[in-house]
Design a protein around this motif. Structure first.
Motif, short mmCIF file in Angstrom:
data_model
loop_
_atom_site.label_atom_id
_atom_site.label_comp_id
_atom_site.label_asym_id
_atom_site.label_seq_id
_atom_site.Cartn_x
_atom_site.Cartn_y
_atom_site.Cartn_z
N THR A 1 -5.67 -3.60 1.99
CA THR A 1 -4.53 -4.39 1.20
C THR A 1 -4.35 -5.49 1.94
O THR A 1 -4.28 -5.43 3.43
CB THR A 1 -3.30 -3.36 1.34
OG1 THR A 1 -3.26 -2.18 0.42
CG2 THR A 1 -1.88 -4.14 0.97
N CYS B 1 -9.63 -3.98 -9.89
CA CYS B 1 -10.87 -3.39 -9.54
C CYS B 1 -12.19 -4.12 -9.61
O CYS B 1 -12.23 -5.37 -9.51
CB CYS B 1 -10.85 -2.02 -9.76
SG CYS B 1 -11.88 -0.90 -8.60
N CYS C 1 -9.57 1.49 1.63
CA CYS C 1 -8.30 0.71 1.46
C CYS C 1 -8.48 -0.65 2.11
O CYS C 1 -8.99 -0.82 3.35
CB CYS C 1 -7.34 1.47 2.13
SG CYS C 1 -6.82 2.84 1.36
N PRO D 1 -0.63 -1.16 -6.32
CA PRO D 1 -1.97 -0.76 -6.65
C PRO D 1 -2.46 -0.63 -8.15
O PRO D 1 -1.81 -0.50 -8.99
CB PRO D 1 -2.28 0.57 -5.45
CG PRO D 1 -1.35 0.63 -4.62
CD PRO D 1 0.06 -0.36 -5.27
N GLY E 1 -8.01 2.60 -3.84
CA GLY E 1 -7.89 2.95 -2.52
C GLY E 1 -8.05 4.21 -2.29
O GLY E 1 -8.27 5.01 -3.47
N GLN F 1 -5.85 -5.75 -7.72
CA GLN F 1 -5.39 -4.15 -7.58
C GLN F 1 -6.71 -3.37 -7.52
O GLN F 1 -7.43 -3.23 -8.42
CB GLN F 1 -4.54 -3.70 -8.86
CG GLN F 1 -3.17 -4.37 -8.87
CD GLN F 1 -2.35 -4.40 -10.18
OE1 GLN F 1 -2.82 -3.97 -11.30
NE2 GLN F 1 -1.11 -3.93 -9.77
N PHE F 2 -6.77 -2.39 -6.63
CA PHE F 2 -7.70 -1.50 -6.33
C PHE F 2 -7.10 0.06 -6.28
O PHE F 2 -5.95 0.01 -5.88
CB PHE F 2 -8.73 -1.65 -5.38
CG PHE F 2 -9.64 -2.87 -5.51
CD1 PHE F 2 -11.14 -2.54 -5.64
CD2 PHE F 2 -9.09 -4.28 -5.56
CE1 PHE F 2 -11.80 -3.79 -5.97
CE2 PHE F 2 -9.93 -5.25 -5.64
CZ PHE F 2 -11.22 -5.13 -6.07
N THR G 1 -4.02 -1.99 -2.56
CA THR G 1 -4.68 -0.57 -2.91
C THR G 1 -3.86 0.60 -2.40
O THR G 1 -2.79 0.48 -1.78
CB THR G 1 -5.87 -0.49 -1.72
OG1 THR G 1 -5.55 -0.72 -0.45
CG2 THR G 1 -6.75 -1.49 -1.99
N GLN H 1 0.89 -1.19 0.03
CA GLN H 1 -0.04 0.01 -0.01
C GLN H 1 0.99 1.26 0.10
O GLN H 1 1.85 1.40 0.92
CB GLN H 1 -1.02 -0.05 1.49
CG GLN H 1 -2.18 1.19 1.16
CD GLN H 1 -3.13 0.59 1.99
OE1 GLN H 1 -3.96 -0.18 1.78
NE2 GLN H 1 -3.33 1.40 3.50
#
Length: 322
Positions: free
Chosen positions: A245, A162, A243, A45, A188, A185-186, A218, A11
């Motif tokens: 992670t 995502c 978030c 991320p 955040g 992966q996002f 994230t 993160q």
């Protein structure tokens, strides 16, 4: 004998306002920091380099043209200087790296995931197949060529970004290729706590359904960065929290404590014996599948703007389509 791989979900905050090289340098330093802790797989991320387009979530499209153009100027060309830097860090540390970038391909930006092998070789460059909601004003669409699992130094890896995790057929496309580690992966720092709650459900379910490990990273914005992006205190709320992670085992168990704020790493040892343990009970693409009833059709051809058939030469050497 069981195989064990140490993985890190990282993160991290982007560096805002420069040409994108600052974030890339942070990525490389994080790779080296993780290597000192014995990590062999690092996941970063969504579109971390140069930064996720948070502006598009809080501004109407007619107002963010300038910021969109700035993202074009700072975006990553593949291959290019940024991928060269990350490849060198991966090679130097002997680490597999999964990085999210804003990729520029001439006049279009894409949400792109890049998998670097421990040799620095790019094993996969895939583009998010459908940008979500506000993202459709920023990125183009990917294609089925990226729905691929690759063999790496740490095992068979697949990746989605995502809300692609809410597309069950996209997830199934990777499951059929027997991914051992799924890299999620996002962005955040978006939407609020509900985003983190939904993320946890999503990645734990995929781990259970696919019988693989999930390493999810994230991004994170500091208070100063939130103020910088928002430009108005009234717009800061949507850029907080969200978030999660984390690393999940094939049994759906969280490995270590998820990271929900600040920068840092979630590190865990992935014992591949757990994959067999889970799939002995439920292999959704094997003994638990019913292919005579349910199957998936995938078009893995890269999208092409031009299909030339029967090219003929006109006087003067100019090719014409017949």
């Amino acid at each position: 004998m069981s195989r064990i791989v140490r993985a890190a979900a990282i993160q991290i905050s982007p560096v805002l306002g420069d040409d994108g090289s600052g974030t890339a340098r942070k990525v490389c330093q994080s790779i080296r920091d993780a290597a000192e802790r014995g990590v062999k797989l690092a996941v970063f991320p969504e579109t971390l380099v140069p930064y996720y387009p948070y502006f598009s979530f809080i501004q109407p499209a007619f107002r963010f043209g300038g910021e969109h153009l700035a993202l074009y100027e700072r975006a990553v060309v593949v291959p290019g200087p940024v991928t060269g830097m990350v490849a060198e860090a991966a090679r130097e540390t002997g680490m597999v790296v999964v990085l999210g970038v804003n990729e520029r391909d001439h006049g279009t930006l894409y949400n792109t995931q890049i998998i670097f092998d421990a040799t620095g070789e790019i094993l996969l460059r895939r583009r998010k197949i459908t940008p979500t909601y506000h993202e459709r004003m920023v990125w183009g669409q990917g294609d089925g060529a990226g729905l691929k699992v690759v063999d790496s130094a740490v095992g068979r890896i697949g990746a989605l970004a995502c809300w692609e995790h809410y597309n069950p057929l996209a997830r199934y496309a990777l499951m059929t290729q027997h991914e051992e580690i799924h890299c999620a992966q996002f962005p955040g720092s978006l939407v609020g706590q509900i985003f983190a709650d939904q993320m946890e459900v999503t990645i734990r379910h995929h781990a259970l359904e696919s019988g693989c490990f999930v390493v999810n990273a994230t991004g994170w914005l500091t208070d100063e960065q939130i103020s910088q992006v928002a430009g108005d205190p009234a717009l800061e709320g949507p850029l907080r929290e969200g978030c999660f992670t984390a690393i999940v085992s094939p049994e759906g168990k969280l490995l270590g404590t998820p990271l929900t704020e600040g920068e840092g790493m979630v590190i865990a040892d992935l014992d591949f014996a757990l994959i067999t343990k889970r799939k002995r009970m439920m292999d959704s693409v094997g003994h638990y599948a019913r292919p005579e009833l349910l199957s998936l059709l995938i078009d893995r051809r890269p999208a092409q703007t031009v299909h030339a058939y029967g090219a003929a030469t006109e006087p003067g050497g100019v090719e014409a389509l017949s």
